[in-house]
Design a protein around this motif. Sequence first.
Motif, short mmCIF file in Angstrom:
data_model
loop_
_atom_site.label_atom_id
_atom_site.label_comp_id
_atom_site.label_asym_id
_atom_site.label_seq_id
_atom_site.Cartn_x
_atom_site.Cartn_y
_atom_site.Cartn_z
N ALA A 142 -13.68 0.68 -79.54
CA ALA A 142 -13.26 1.73 -80.47
C ALA A 142 -14.32 1.99 -81.53
N ALA A 143 -14.96 0.93 -82.04
CA ALA A 143 -15.99 1.09 -83.07
C ALA A 143 -17.21 1.82 -82.52
N VAL A 144 -17.64 1.46 -81.32
CA VAL A 144 -18.79 2.13 -80.71
C VAL A 144 -18.47 3.60 -80.44
N ALA A 145 -17.29 3.88 -79.91
CA ALA A 145 -16.89 5.26 -79.64
C ALA A 145 -16.82 6.08 -80.93
N LEU A 146 -16.28 5.50 -81.99
CA LEU A 146 -16.19 6.20 -83.27
C LEU A 146 -17.57 6.45 -83.87
N TYR A 147 -18.46 5.48 -83.75
CA TYR A 147 -19.83 5.62 -84.27
C TYR A 147 -20.55 6.78 -83.56
N VAL A 148 -20.41 6.83 -82.23
CA VAL A 148 -21.06 7.89 -81.46
C VAL A 148 -20.40 9.24 -81.75
N LYS A 149 -19.06 9.26 -81.84
CA LYS A 149 -18.33 10.50 -82.09
C LYS A 149 -18.70 11.11 -83.43
N GLU A 150 -18.87 10.26 -84.46
CA GLU A 150 -19.22 10.76 -85.79
C GLU A 150 -20.69 11.12 -85.90
N GLY A 151 -21.50 10.75 -84.90
CA GLY A 151 -22.92 11.09 -84.91
C GLY A 151 -23.68 10.36 -86.01
N ARG A 152 -23.35 9.14 -86.25
CA ARG A 152 -23.99 8.38 -87.33
C ARG A 152 -25.42 8.01 -86.95
N ARG A 153 -26.21 7.75 -87.98
CA ARG A 153 -27.59 7.35 -87.82
C ARG A 153 -27.78 5.98 -88.40
N PRO A 154 -28.65 5.17 -87.88
CA PRO A 154 -29.48 5.37 -86.70
C PRO A 154 -28.64 5.29 -85.43
N SER A 155 -29.13 5.93 -84.40
CA SER A 155 -28.42 5.93 -83.12
C SER A 155 -28.36 4.53 -82.56
N LEU A 156 -27.30 4.26 -81.82
CA LEU A 156 -27.13 2.96 -81.20
C LEU A 156 -28.05 2.83 -80.00
N PRO A 157 -28.53 1.61 -79.70
CA PRO A 157 -29.40 1.45 -78.53
C PRO A 157 -28.67 1.72 -77.22
N SER A 158 -27.34 1.60 -77.22
CA SER A 158 -26.56 1.85 -76.03
C SER A 158 -25.15 2.26 -76.46
N ALA A 159 -24.51 3.09 -75.65
CA ALA A 159 -23.12 3.47 -75.94
C ALA A 159 -22.14 2.58 -75.18
N ASP A 160 -22.65 1.57 -74.50
CA ASP A 160 -21.82 0.65 -73.74
C ASP A 160 -21.30 -0.45 -74.67
N PRO A 161 -19.98 -0.59 -74.82
CA PRO A 161 -19.43 -1.62 -75.71
C PRO A 161 -19.80 -3.04 -75.30
N ALA A 162 -20.11 -3.25 -74.02
CA ALA A 162 -20.47 -4.59 -73.56
C ALA A 162 -21.82 -5.04 -74.11
N ALA A 163 -22.62 -4.11 -74.63
CA ALA A 163 -23.94 -4.44 -75.17
C ALA A 163 -23.87 -4.92 -76.62
N PHE A 164 -22.67 -5.01 -77.20
CA PHE A 164 -22.53 -5.36 -78.61
C PHE A 164 -21.67 -6.61 -78.78
N GLY A 165 -21.92 -7.30 -79.86
CA GLY A 165 -21.13 -8.47 -80.23
C GLY A 165 -20.52 -8.26 -81.60
N LEU A 166 -19.31 -8.75 -81.78
CA LEU A 166 -18.61 -8.63 -83.05
C LEU A 166 -18.67 -9.98 -83.77
N HIS A 167 -19.03 -9.96 -85.04
CA HIS A 167 -19.18 -11.16 -85.84
C HIS A 167 -18.31 -11.04 -87.09
N TYR A 168 -18.05 -12.19 -87.74
CA TYR A 168 -17.33 -12.14 -89.01
C TYR A 168 -18.18 -11.48 -90.09
N SER A 169 -19.47 -11.76 -90.10
CA SER A 169 -20.38 -11.14 -91.07
C SER A 169 -21.78 -11.10 -90.46
N GLN A 170 -22.69 -10.50 -91.18
CA GLN A 170 -24.05 -10.42 -90.68
C GLN A 170 -24.75 -11.78 -90.72
N PHE A 171 -24.14 -12.74 -91.39
CA PHE A 171 -24.73 -14.07 -91.51
C PHE A 171 -24.19 -15.07 -90.48
#
Length: 190
Positions: free
Chosen positions: A100-129
């Motif tokens: 849902a987050a990847v789809a919303l990011y692409v739908k809103e046309g946010r910058r910078p563009s994502l390296p891939s629109a495939d949700p499997a290419a991303f990991g969710l973390h509690y924080s950036q640390f």
Amino acid sequence: MASPGAGAARQRSASFHGRGAEQQRHHHQMQKKRPKTMPDLLAGARGAAASFRSGTPPLDGGETGRTPSKVLLSVAVQRSMWPLHVMVSAEWTVADLVAAAVALYVKEGRRPSLPSADPAAFGLHYSQFSLESLDPKEKVMELGSRRFFLCPKSSAAGQVASSSFSDGASEVSKVASGKAPAWLSYMGPR
């Protein structure tokens, strides 16, 4: 015998701070206490459900046993300026939230563009640390947080790191060949 200047100094110090001793005591008595916060999202609902089953009324006088059907979550995306706000259902898993987050990011046309629109290419973390990504099969409501960080998985991050390494290698080769890069001119002599 106290000099008249001592009384004036005492009065000046009280007026300097804006309040006399009596006013300060009254002000401290009138301050409200900060409410207790709960990091567990469903602690109140679980406690109310338990008290409902045991037959005792809830302590806060609220409703008993209600779990929210939807929750608003904040997902920060790596290198993006503002977080995404995603409304999720109580049954969603981490994989559903990432999709849902990847789809919303692409739908809103946010910058910078994502390296891939495939949700499997991303990991969710509690924080950036946090280094370890969350399990895709885990329920979102059981995580105990409403803020998350989305970034490319290590394979995509490795490609980005290797490209930045090759850029650094070209800068080193320029310095070695005698042709200094432009940014080096800003550094003063040692």
